[in-house]
Scaffold this active site. Structure first.
Site, PDB file in Angstrom:
ATOM      1  N   LYS A   1       0.795  -1.207   0.122  1.00 32.90           N
ATOM      2  CA  LYS A   1       0.134   0.181   0.015  1.00 32.90           C
ATOM      3  C   LYS A   1       0.747   1.135   0.030  1.00 32.90           C
ATOM      4  O   LYS A   1       0.623   2.179  -0.654  1.00 32.90           O
ATOM      5  CB  LYS A   1      -0.897  -0.014   1.388  1.00 32.90           C
ATOM      6  CG  LYS A   1      -2.001  -1.139   0.919  1.00 32.90           C
ATOM      7  CD  LYS A   1      -2.907  -1.387   2.322  1.00 32.90           C
ATOM      8  CE  LYS A   1      -3.745  -2.467   2.296  1.00 32.90           C
ATOM      9  NZ  LYS A   1      -4.613  -2.838   3.528  1.00 32.90           N
TER      10      LYS A   1
ATOM     11  N   GLN B   1      -4.470  -1.649   9.449  1.00 37.11           N
ATOM     12  CA  GLN B   1      -4.347  -3.231   8.893  1.00 37.11           C
ATOM     13  C   GLN B   1      -4.960  -4.172   9.926  1.00 37.11           C
ATOM     14  O   GLN B   1      -4.589  -4.203  11.260  1.00 37.11           O
ATOM     15  CB  GLN B   1      -2.833  -3.414   8.599  1.00 37.11           C
ATOM     16  CG  GLN B   1      -2.849  -4.663   7.900  1.00 37.11           C
ATOM     17  CD  GLN B   1      -3.421  -4.741   6.339  1.00 37.11           C
ATOM     18  OE1 GLN B   1      -3.668  -3.502   6.070  1.00 37.11           O
ATOM     19  NE2 GLN B   1      -3.780  -5.655   6.002  1.00 37.11           N
TER      20      GLN B   1
ATOM     21  N   ASP C   1     -11.001   2.684   4.280  1.00 29.64           N
ATOM     22  CA  ASP C   1     -11.299   1.420   4.297  1.00 29.64           C
ATOM     23  C   ASP C   1     -12.681   1.167   4.139  1.00 29.64           C
ATOM     24  O   ASP C   1     -13.251  -0.115   3.907  1.00 29.64           O
ATOM     25  CB  ASP C   1     -10.649   0.546   5.377  1.00 29.64           C
ATOM     26  CG  ASP C   1      -9.407  -0.183   5.183  1.00 29.64           C
ATOM     27  OD1 ASP C   1      -9.150  -0.625   4.067  1.00 29.64           O
ATOM     28  OD2 ASP C   1      -8.607  -0.215   6.098  1.00 29.64           O
TER      29      ASP C   1
HETATM   30  N1  GUN Z   1      -6.682  -6.937   6.210  1.00 26.45           N
HETATM   31  C1  GUN Z   1      -7.124  -7.483   5.009  1.00 26.45           C
HETATM   32  N2  GUN Z   1      -7.698  -6.875   4.062  1.00 26.45           N
HETATM   33  C2  GUN Z   1      -7.576  -5.635   4.777  1.00 26.45           C
HETATM   34  C3  GUN Z   1      -8.067  -4.385   4.182  1.00 26.45           C
HETATM   35  O1  GUN Z   1      -8.822  -4.172   3.126  1.00 26.45           O
HETATM   36  N3  GUN Z   1      -8.105  -3.349   4.989  1.00 26.45           N
HETATM   37  C4  GUN Z   1      -7.317  -3.581   6.265  1.00 26.45           C
HETATM   38  N4  GUN Z   1      -7.522  -2.172   7.031  1.00 26.45           N
HETATM   39  N5  GUN Z   1      -7.048  -4.622   6.668  1.00 26.45           N
HETATM   40  C5  GUN Z   1      -7.151  -5.717   5.976  1.00 26.45           C
END
Ligand code: GUN
Length: 295
Positions: free
Chosen positions: A52, A96, A119
């Site tokens: 990311k 995350q 998110d």
């Molecule tokens: N863990 C797995 N997929 C995601 C996501 O799209 N966002 C976040 N913050 N954590 C994740």
């Protein structure tokens, strides 16, 4: 059979985002800033967050990574998020997941300022999505929608079977595929661990979206000819012959299923890069929204 190339599609969308960032800066806007919070040392989470951050750099965003110990208390993590909420330079924030088991994920997601919740996990944004209102869509389902759109796949009237009911993927995916929109307008069946005779659903499906986290779970005999297959799974499977000691496997037995499917996403290079791109789209939107409010 066509492979849905998430990597190439993501790079194309990211080059469009880069141009939009430059236009935004030229018109006096501020560089979009994503802040990622990573708690603990989980290898997969570190890799996802790293992807990311690198994607932010590619499109010209500012990014910051807040790394916190796995032992952090819930209240200290909440304080940290509150200070990020107040930081006017930050447009979007993600925490995350998963978090260590002593931290309640709902308490964390509801602390994030909904305007910075790129998110789309805050209950306010989940509610808006459910109502079909404009909002930040969760990155993986949004990325899948963008991939279907990029390949001009007509989903209207199709039977879409979603496997998995997580808050991050399965549940929002089922809502987006049923929504009055394109892609969307599907008849949706949401299957999960308590579904009886799951094969009877996958065999009827025009579109199968698998988000179970079970390597190579969907086999060729479980789908019908010409089905569209979206593989969200990404598991590390031990393999001493691989350089890193593991291989990435999707939830779909690619070799068998691809011989019957009309479209299929590979792993890696399918849904993963689209998830990152969807997050960038949300962050750009957050930056633009904030400036529109400030005007
Ligand atoms: N863990 C797995 N997929 C995601 C996501 O799209 N966002 C976040 N913050 N954590 C994740």
């Amino acid at each position: 059979m066509t492979i849905l190339d998430g990597k190439a599609t993501a790079l194309k969308l990211q080059s469009d985002i880069k141009i939009k960032v430059e236009e935004h800066l030229d018109s006096g806007g501020k560089r979009p800033h994503l802040c990622a919070v990573l708690v603990g040392e989980d290898g997969a989470s570190q890799a996802y967050v790293g992807n990311k951050i690198r994607a932010c750099e590619r499109v010209g965003f500012t990014s910051s990574l807040v790394k916190l110990s796995a032992e952090i208390s819930e209240s200290v993590l909440i304080e940290k998020i509150e200070s990020i909420n107040k930081d006017s330079d930050i447009d979007g924030v993600i925490v995350q997941l998963p978090l260590p088991s002593h931290i309640n994920e709902s308490n964390i997601t509801k602390t994030i300022n909904p305007n910075k919740d790129v998110d789309g996990f805050h209950p306010y944004n989940v509610g808006k999505m459910n109502l079909g209102w404009d909002t930040y869509l969760p990155a993986t389902p949004f990325g899948i929608i963008k991939l279907l759109e990029a390949y001009d796949i007509d989903t209207a009237g199709k039977h879409c079977v979603v496997l998995g009911r997580s808050n991050i993927v399965g549940r929002p995916m089922s809502i987006l595929m049923a929504r009055k929109a394109s892609p969307g307008n599907c008849t949706v069946t949401l299957c999960h661990s308590r579904t009886k005779d799951i094969e009877s659903y996958t065999k009827q499906a025009d579109i199968v979206i698998v988000a179970l986290g079970k390597p190579e779970w969907l086999k060729a005999h479980m789908i019908k000819d010409g089905a569209i297959i979206i593989d969200v799974g990404i598991s590390r499977v031990d393999d001493s012959t691989a350089k890193r000691g593991y291989r990435l496997k999707g939830d779909v037995h690619f070799e068998g299923v691809s011989s019957k499917a009309s479209y299929i996403t590979p792993v890696p290079g399918g849904v993963g890069p689209m998830t990152v791109t969807a997050l960038l789209l949300n962050t750009l939107e957050a930056a633009k929204q904030k400036e529109a409010v400030a005007l």
